[in-house]
Design a protein around this motif. Structure first.
Motif, mmCIF file in Angstrom:
data_model
loop_
_atom_site.group_PDB
_atom_site.id
_atom_site.type_symbol
_atom_site.label_atom_id
_atom_site.label_comp_id
_atom_site.label_asym_id
_atom_site.label_seq_id
_atom_site.Cartn_x
_atom_site.Cartn_y
_atom_site.Cartn_z
ATOM 1 N N LEU A 119 5.613 13.694 1.232
ATOM 2 C CA LEU A 119 6.977 13.888 1.934
ATOM 3 C C LEU A 119 7.195 12.973 3.091
ATOM 4 C CD1 LEU A 119 6.832 17.944 1.776
ATOM 5 C CD2 LEU A 119 8.532 16.700 0.288
ATOM 6 N N GLN A 120 6.149 12.839 3.650
ATOM 7 C CA GLN A 120 6.343 11.848 4.982
ATOM 8 C C GLN A 120 6.608 10.582 4.298
ATOM 9 O OE1 GLN A 120 6.383 12.204 7.944
ATOM 10 N NE2 GLN A 120 6.203 10.074 8.545
ATOM 11 N N ALA A 121 6.039 10.026 3.123
ATOM 12 C CA ALA A 121 6.326 8.902 2.679
ATOM 13 C C ALA A 121 7.794 8.615 2.197
ATOM 14 C CB ALA A 121 5.422 8.532 1.545
ATOM 15 N N PHE A 122 8.303 9.959 1.565
ATOM 16 C CA PHE A 122 9.699 10.063 1.175
ATOM 17 C C PHE A 122 10.621 10.034 2.223
ATOM 18 C CE2 PHE A 122 8.822 12.568 -2.867
ATOM 19 C CZ PHE A 122 8.258 11.545 -3.662
ATOM 20 N N TYR A 123 10.349 10.368 3.369
ATOM 21 C CA TYR A 123 11.294 10.381 4.607
ATOM 22 C C TYR A 123 11.268 8.991 4.929
ATOM 23 C CZ TYR A 123 13.009 14.939 5.089
ATOM 24 O OH TYR A 123 13.908 16.380 4.810
ATOM 25 N N THR A 124 9.927 8.150 5.341
ATOM 26 C CA THR A 124 10.050 7.127 5.950
ATOM 27 C C THR A 124 9.958 5.627 5.289
ATOM 28 O OG1 THR A 124 7.510 7.492 6.173
ATOM 29 C CG2 THR A 124 8.739 8.308 7.941
ATOM 30 N N THR A 125 9.174 5.532 4.074
ATOM 31 C CA THR A 125 9.131 4.411 3.751
ATOM 32 C C THR A 125 9.830 4.252 2.144
ATOM 33 O OG1 THR A 125 7.072 4.913 2.523
ATOM 34 C CG2 THR A 125 6.965 3.954 4.916
ATOM 35 N N MET A 126 9.890 5.409 1.583
ATOM 36 C CA MET A 126 10.569 5.297 0.227
ATOM 37 C C MET A 126 11.974 5.395 0.063
ATOM 38 S SD MET A 126 8.968 4.829 -2.711
ATOM 39 C CE MET A 126 9.794 5.400 -3.637
ATOM 40 N N LYS A 127 12.564 4.428 -0.421
ATOM 41 C CA LYS A 127 14.134 4.417 -0.238
ATOM 42 C C LYS A 127 14.608 4.590 -2.045
ATOM 43 C CE LYS A 127 13.944 3.687 3.913
ATOM 44 N NZ LYS A 127 14.268 4.506 4.929
ATOM 45 N N SER A 131 0.977 4.124 -9.154
ATOM 46 C CA SER A 131 -0.279 3.792 -8.316
ATOM 47 C C SER A 131 0.158 2.842 -7.069
ATOM 48 C CB SER A 131 -0.802 2.525 -9.265
ATOM 49 O OG SER A 131 -0.030 1.551 -9.704
ATOM 50 N N THR A 132 1.679 2.332 -7.162
ATOM 51 C CA THR A 132 2.284 1.557 -6.064
ATOM 52 C C THR A 132 2.753 2.579 -5.235
ATOM 53 O OG1 THR A 132 2.964 -0.178 -7.757
ATOM 54 C CG2 THR A 132 4.188 0.006 -5.772
ATOM 55 N N LEU A 133 3.203 3.722 -5.512
ATOM 56 C CA LEU A 133 3.509 4.906 -4.739
ATOM 57 C C LEU A 133 2.347 5.371 -3.897
ATOM 58 C CD1 LEU A 133 5.561 6.837 -3.613
ATOM 59 C CD2 LEU A 133 4.900 8.288 -5.685
ATOM 60 N N TRP A 134 1.125 5.365 -4.601
ATOM 61 C CA TRP A 134 -0.007 5.829 -3.836
ATOM 62 C C TRP A 134 -0.466 4.713 -2.893
ATOM 63 C CZ3 TRP A 134 -2.837 10.221 -3.270
ATOM 64 C CH2 TRP A 134 -4.176 10.042 -2.838
ATOM 65 N N ALA A 135 -0.606 3.495 -3.298
ATOM 66 C CA ALA A 135 -1.165 2.513 -2.396
ATOM 67 C C ALA A 135 -0.253 2.279 -1.192
ATOM 68 C CB ALA A 135 -1.479 1.422 -3.165
ATOM 69 N N ASN A 136 1.123 2.051 -1.235
ATOM 70 C CA ASN A 136 1.907 1.511 -0.365
ATOM 71 C C ASN A 136 2.765 2.161 0.425
ATOM 72 O OD1 ASN A 136 0.931 -0.969 -1.443
ATOM 73 N ND2 ASN A 136 2.915 -1.589 -2.208
ATOM 74 N N HIS A 137 2.904 3.673 -0.174
ATOM 75 C CA HIS A 137 3.418 4.623 0.626
ATOM 76 C C HIS A 137 2.695 5.866 1.032
ATOM 77 C CE1 HIS A 137 7.158 2.436 -0.243
ATOM 78 N NE2 HIS A 137 6.584 2.315 -1.515
ATOM 79 N N VAL A 138 1.952 6.495 0.127
ATOM 80 C CA VAL A 138 1.397 8.037 0.394
ATOM 81 C C VAL A 138 0.136 7.551 1.246
ATOM 82 C CG1 VAL A 138 0.013 9.764 -0.646
ATOM 83 C CG2 VAL A 138 2.061 8.971 -1.774
ATOM 84 N N LEU A 139 -0.767 6.666 1.095
ATOM 85 C CA LEU A 139 -1.994 6.393 1.860
ATOM 86 C C LEU A 139 -1.687 5.870 3.035
ATOM 87 C CD1 LEU A 139 -4.615 4.808 -0.691
ATOM 88 C CD2 LEU A 139 -4.614 7.068 0.240
ATOM 89 N N PRO A 140 -0.532 5.070 3.490
ATOM 90 C CA PRO A 140 -0.424 4.761 4.942
ATOM 91 C C PRO A 140 0.083 5.803 5.880
ATOM 92 C CG PRO A 140 0.288 3.225 3.016
ATOM 93 C CD PRO A 140 0.061 4.170 2.602
ATOM 94 N N CYS A 141 0.461 6.703 5.153
ATOM 95 C CA CYS A 141 0.921 8.227 5.806
ATOM 96 C C CYS A 141 -0.157 9.297 6.130
ATOM 97 C CB CYS A 141 2.065 8.901 5.020
ATOM 98 S SG CYS A 141 3.597 7.874 5.093
ATOM 99 N N ARG A 142 -1.200 8.998 5.770
ATOM 100 C CA ARG A 142 -2.429 9.969 5.973
ATOM 101 C C ARG A 142 -2.652 9.711 7.427
ATOM 102 N NH1 ARG A 142 -4.959 5.634 3.488
ATOM 103 N NH2 ARG A 142 -6.847 4.914 4.585
ATOM 104 N N PRO A 143 -3.192 10.952 7.989
ATOM 105 C CA PRO A 143 -3.487 10.692 9.622
ATOM 106 C C PRO A 143 -4.728 9.751 9.795
ATOM 107 C CG PRO A 143 -3.126 12.907 8.913
ATOM 108 C CD PRO A 143 -2.868 12.233 7.463
ATOM 109 N N SER A 144 -5.014 9.322 10.746
ATOM 110 C CA SER A 144 -5.875 8.379 10.991
ATOM 111 C C SER A 144 -7.348 9.070 11.179
ATOM 112 C CB SER A 144 -5.823 7.779 12.426
ATOM 113 O OG SER A 144 -4.618 6.996 12.460
ATOM 114 N N GLY A 145 -8.272 8.590 10.451
ATOM 115 C CA GLY A 145 -9.424 9.022 10.149
ATOM 116 C C GLY A 145 -9.741 9.943 9.205
#
Length: 596
Positions: A284-292, A301-315
């Protein structure tokens, strides 16, 4: 090289004589290969096929469609093994070892390997020549992830202070060549969808979690350096405050500076339900912030690598295998069943494609993300290449950095002199100073009276000796004069990619000239300034204009030149404006074939 799948022009079975010739070529090209290694790579009783592609690349495959070697120029002098071949014989090529598994994320994304991303042991940098084939590995995993040729020799690299590009990547895990294998596979559990870590079977502990939890700030900086200024870590830290708050009850640490052992321990306490909740919140964070919507449809796989994973909390280690879904495809299908997205399975690529996002769904509308703040920086900001962003309309912004002349003005109003400012932001700074010092002329509100600091900022060094400095300036002239005293920069943005450079933006040049006889060729250069890669563009123009294209490195200059057969200067210029959004003022056209 293999960012896009290209259909072969022809395919044929390799004859006995050609088979022997291929073995001799491999033996000459790769001296480390023994006779048993050759039999492993080219089994005696297994049929070998060679496919010819429009870009002159030859691909040699084993029976069953497993690519084993590829020849870049069809001459045998630039033949490389595929990762499948290196997984069979890992010692076929010498290997550069990355400084950490996180760095592999960008190599897999299509970036060339930079020297700051290479781990160099106590013996120092190994010796090599420019143009030699080398492989790339991650620590703790014997299976290479990429193959390419060295940009420079080891002696040249040492003279350059181990900065710049080390390896031009020709082929890597998860590119189109790897995808083309009918029975594509991975050599061990360290190979994930978007990153590669150590092989867990070689360690008593979970090597994947260990590598991810030890990907601290220093390793992320190394990852940034490998792609020549990539700042992907900024997307990792700009996480929705709502997501972080909701994850408090999951006992997950958000502090990347905290003890790594504690992070690993906390990660192991996550239940299946907790991982499911974390997956949904990152989506959901990816849908709001990076996914247009313009990015759709998009491969799972592209959605996962470029949008979902970058939105996970640090660590946090986000592992789909620890969820109730186990697989990415099943998770996306569950979201489709809920009505949050619509999807379908691409039978050719054998993965789920996300077609649309239901932004009226109650789950979407009830989610409250944090607005991401984009930090201004002079560093290059880039992301792993994404085919869906190739033709994204570009935007050029003129920005300015405070100089020694205007620094006192910025300091006086508390503005950061290290940041970059747009023209309007710089104007606000100087007018804030005028208001702070009450410099508006009482009898004429359109006039600003210059005090010593503001007068020096605007005119010191710009007025000839002996001339009188002005004592006031009209408000309409104040901002342009102030901005003119700052250092000009420009920012080019295309999709998720952005770069900031000093000075003005140089125009892209299109030139047509005559070659032998009456043949014409159109040359395009300067596309790097507009975040356009030469190889994908050449492949695209080849299809668009139904003609041959090639890419050459410009002698004595940084960058590449795309050659298109025929006089297509006007059509090409119009195509760049319409498809890539290049403003006409940044396209310089020169026709050397025009009759005088």
């Amino acid at each position: 090289m293999f960012k896009k799948s290209v259909e072969a022009k022809a395919q044929q079975r390799l004859s006995g004589a050609d088979r022997k010739k291929l073995k001799r070529t491999i033996k000459e090209r790769f001296p480390a290969a023994s006779d048993s290694d050759l039999d492993t790579l080219i089994p005696p009783k297994v049929e070998i096929t060679v496919s010819k592609h429009p870009n002159r690349v030859l691909i040699y495959s084993l029976e069953g469609g497993l690519p084993i070697f590829f020849d870049v120029d069809s001459r045998g002098t630039t033949i490389f093994p595929t990762v499948y071949a290196l997984w069979k014989v890992p010692h076929l090529l010498p290997s550069f070892i990355l400084k950490g598994g996180e760095v592999s994320r960008y190599v897999i994304g299509g970036a060339d390997l930079m020297f700051p991303g290479i781990s160099i042991d106590s013996e120092g940098l190994p010796e090599f020549l420019a143009g030699q084939p080398w492989a790339v590995k991650v620590p703790g995993n014997p299976a290479p992830i990429a193959v390419g040729s060295t940009y420079m020799s080891s002696s040249e690299a040492l003279k350059a202070g181990l900065r710049g590009k080390a390896l031009k990547i020709s082929h890597h895990y998860r590119d189109a060549l790897w995808e083309s294998a009918e029975g594509r596979y991975v050599p061990n559990a360290g190979f994930l969808e978007d990153v590669v870590f150590g092989d867990p079977s070689l360690s008593t502990t979970d090597a994947i979690s260990d590598h991810e939890n030890n990907a601290d700030n220093q390793e992320l900086e190394v990852a940034n350096a490998i792609i020549d200024g990539l700042d992907d870590s900024s997307s990792n830290t700009n996480i929705s405050q709502q997501v972080i708050t909701d994850l408090d009850n999951l006992k997950v640490t958000e502090n990347v500076e905290s003890d790594k052992g504690t992070a690993a321990e906390d990660q192991n306490t996550l239940s299946v339900e907790d991982v499911d909740a974390l997956l949904d919140k990152c989506l959901l964070q990816a849908f709001y912030t990076t996914m247009k919507d313009k990015d759709l449809p998009i491969a799972g796989s592209t959605l996962w690598a470029n949008h979902v994973l970058p939105c996970r909390p640090s660590g946090i280690v986000l592992d789909i295998k620890k969820s109730s879904h186990k697989k990415l495809s099943k998770w996306l299908q569950s979201k489709s069943t809920e009505g949050l997205i619509s999807s379908k399975e691409d039978k050719h690529k054998k993965e789920v494609m996300v077609l649309s996002i239901n932004r009226k769904h109650p789950v979407y509308t009830s989610f409250k993300p944090e607005k991401q703040q984009v930090e201004k920086t002079e560093q290059t900001v880039d992301h792993p290449s994404n085919e869906t962003d190739l033709n994204t309309t570009m935007e050029v912004i003129e920005i300015y950095k405070p100089s020694v002349h205007v620094n006192p003005i910025f300091t006086s109003v508390g503005a950061d002199t290290r940041q970059l400012y747009t023209a309007s932001e710089a104007s606000e700074v100087v007018f804030a100073y005028v208001e702070k010092e009450n410099l508006v002329k009482p009898t004429n509100k359109s006039i600003v009276v210059l005090d010593a600091i503001l007068c020096d900022a605007l005119f010191k060094g710009a007025i000839k000796k002996g001339s009188t400095y002005p004592s006031e300036i009209h408000k309409k002239d104040l901002a342009p004069t102030f901005i003119n005293r700052m250092q000009a920069h420009h920012q080019v943005t295309r999709g998720k990619e952005s770069v900031v450079r000093k000075g003005g933006l140089k125009a892209m040049q299109i030139m047509t000239e005559r070659r032998q006889g009456n043949k014409k060729v159109t040359k395009l250069s300067g596309m790097e300034s507009f975040l356009i890669d030469a190889d994908p563009l050449a492949s695209e123009l080849q299809k668009k204009f139904a003609c041959s294209t090639s890419v050459t490195e410009m002698p004595g200059k940084k960058g590449y030149e795309v050659l298109v057969q025929g006089g297509v200067i006007d059509v090409l210029a119009r195509y760049l404006v319409e498809q890539y959004g290049i403003p006409k003022k940044y396209i310089e056209v020169l026709d050397k074939t025009a009759r005088k």
